[in-house]
Scaffold this active site. Structure first.
Site, mmCIF file in Angstrom:
data_model
loop_
_atom_site.group_PDB
_atom_site.id
_atom_site.type_symbol
_atom_site.label_atom_id
_atom_site.label_comp_id
_atom_site.label_asym_id
_atom_site.label_seq_id
_atom_site.Cartn_x
_atom_site.Cartn_y
_atom_site.Cartn_z
ATOM 1 N N ASP A 44 26.277 4.055 17.680
ATOM 2 C CA ASP A 44 25.796 2.742 17.252
ATOM 3 C C ASP A 44 26.233 2.450 15.819
ATOM 4 O OD1 ASP A 44 24.434 0.318 17.228
ATOM 5 O OD2 ASP A 44 22.534 1.236 16.624
ATOM 6 N N SER A 78 19.980 7.581 12.749
ATOM 7 C CA SER A 78 19.302 7.857 14.013
ATOM 8 C C SER A 78 18.671 9.243 13.922
ATOM 9 C CB SER A 78 20.302 7.738 15.177
ATOM 10 O OG SER A 78 19.647 7.815 16.423
ATOM 11 N N HIS A 132 16.768 4.411 13.927
ATOM 12 C CA HIS A 132 16.286 4.548 15.299
ATOM 13 C C HIS A 132 15.072 5.469 15.310
ATOM 14 C CE1 HIS A 132 20.708 3.857 16.751
ATOM 15 N NE2 HIS A 132 20.128 2.733 16.374
#
Length: 364
Positions: free
Chosen positions: A291, A171, A198
């Site tokens: 996540d 991310s 991400h």
């Protein structure tokens, strides 16, 4: 209160950014600059906690401004991407290389409930990223710390299973980490690599092109129905979960977001858990949130090889840190050592595993 210094392309985009950030009572815009001469002096006097740069400045402006800030007055830098405006994609990717933390997607408006939630997510990300500690010429400092780290593994459990697939989740701060990992992989890397990063919508194509220039392996956008090939890196496309089906083909889905993300690291990890199980190597790189952390624990329990980037080389240690808290990792490594470890792990053959379990097969 988090103080934000905004560098916009025009009065119109500045007004839009101001409108989006007004959703949060915890953010304060201390100044809006149009990148005029002397903006660095204004930045130094502003006592801002974070800098938000409008990606629609285009050309090399985003990259140049990021480099100037990181060299002269280092602060967390985030790129703000307006919906439908991707003319600055390549420049934004290079800005990430120069030290920007991530690209955040601005909603078109804040009138609809979904757009208001998206605006709130942008504000939350800015607040959290304002706490990231950066240093002057951070990139060279980062790599110096990596070099000093050598191949020190903070926590190591032996992985004996033959690895058939590598999955990576990243991310904020993950784009540079991916580049470092891929740069250390040889051209004959023996298994496919699936990646969820991400990033704001419209930017993954530029990321694919940039990563392709940085490593020896082919980097492509994942497509449904294809069988992942050894030595090829597949990135999840915009707005689709990247998974594998029972036939070991890539399957892209547009199911609901997981942990606020689509694509979600969690969906990738859970699908390979069901299909590859212990024959998976899973990696979590720099990123905010959690996540994929719980799903890495499931892979760990199944016997998979699980790796987390260490805190010292992570720009944001949220996701890998959550996996470590869950005792989901067999290795905790500096980012430059992760590719080397993956290369070693993927060279383990079934016969090697059998010898490890039964002893030498000589003279049998």
């Amino acid at each position: 209160m988090t103080s934000v210094f905004v560098i916009a392309q025009s009065a119109v985009t500045a007004e839009h950014i101001q409108h989006v950030l007004s959703v949060s009572k915890d953010l304060e815009i201390v100044r809006i600059s149009l990148g005029e001469d002397g903006y660095l002096n204004h930045l130094q006097r502003s006592k801002a906690d974070i800098v938000a740069i409008d990606s629609s400045r285009g050309e090399s402006e985003t990259d140049r401004i990021t480099q100037e800030i990181m060299h002269t007055h280092p602060l967390p830098v985030v790129i703000l991407a307006s919906a439908g405006l991707h003319n600055g994609v390549s420049q934004s990717i290079h800005a990430l290389e120069a030290g920007a933390l991530t690209v955040l997607q601005l909603p078109d408006n804040t009138h609809e409930e979904q757009s208001r939630r998206a605006a709130a997510d942008v504000c939350k990300s800015l607040r959290l990223m304002s706490e990231v500690k950066v240093v002057r010429r951070w990139e060279s400092t980062l790599f110096e710390s990596i070099a000093k780290a050598g191949n020190n593994d903070e926590h190591e459990e032996e992985c004996k299973n033959a690895i058939e697939i590598v999955v990576i989740g990243a991310s904020a701060g993950g784009t540079n980490a991916l580049q470092v990992v891929f740069d250390t992989l040889p051209a004959d890397f023996p298994v496919p690599i699936l990646v969820v990063q991400h990033i704001a919508a419209g930017y993954v194509d530029g990321l694919v092109r940039w990563l392709s220039e940085q490593c020896a392996l082919p980097v492509v956008l994942a497509e449904s129905g294809i069988i992942p090939q050894p030595g090829c890196i597949y990135l999840a496309p915009d707005n689709h979960h990247l998974t594998v089906d029972r036939k070991r083909c890539i399957l892209l889905t547009n199911e609901e977001s997981v942990n606020g993300f689509r694509p979600a690291i969690a969906r990738l990890f859970s699908s390979v858990h069901d299909v590859y199980g212990a024959h998976t190597a899973a990696v979590l790189l720099s990123g905010m949130g959690n996540d994929g952390a719980a799903e890495m624990r499931q892979l760990y329990d199944a016997g998979a090889c699980t790796i987390a980037q260490d805190k010292e080389t992570s720009l944001i240690h949220g996701i890998p840190g959550e996996a470590i808290k869950l005792a989901a990792t067999r290795h905790i490594l500096p980012v430059q050592e992760i590719g080397k470890k993956l290369d070693v792990l993927t060279r383990i053959s079934p016969s090697d595993t059998m010898r490890d379990e039964t002893g030498s097969t000589e003279n049998l």
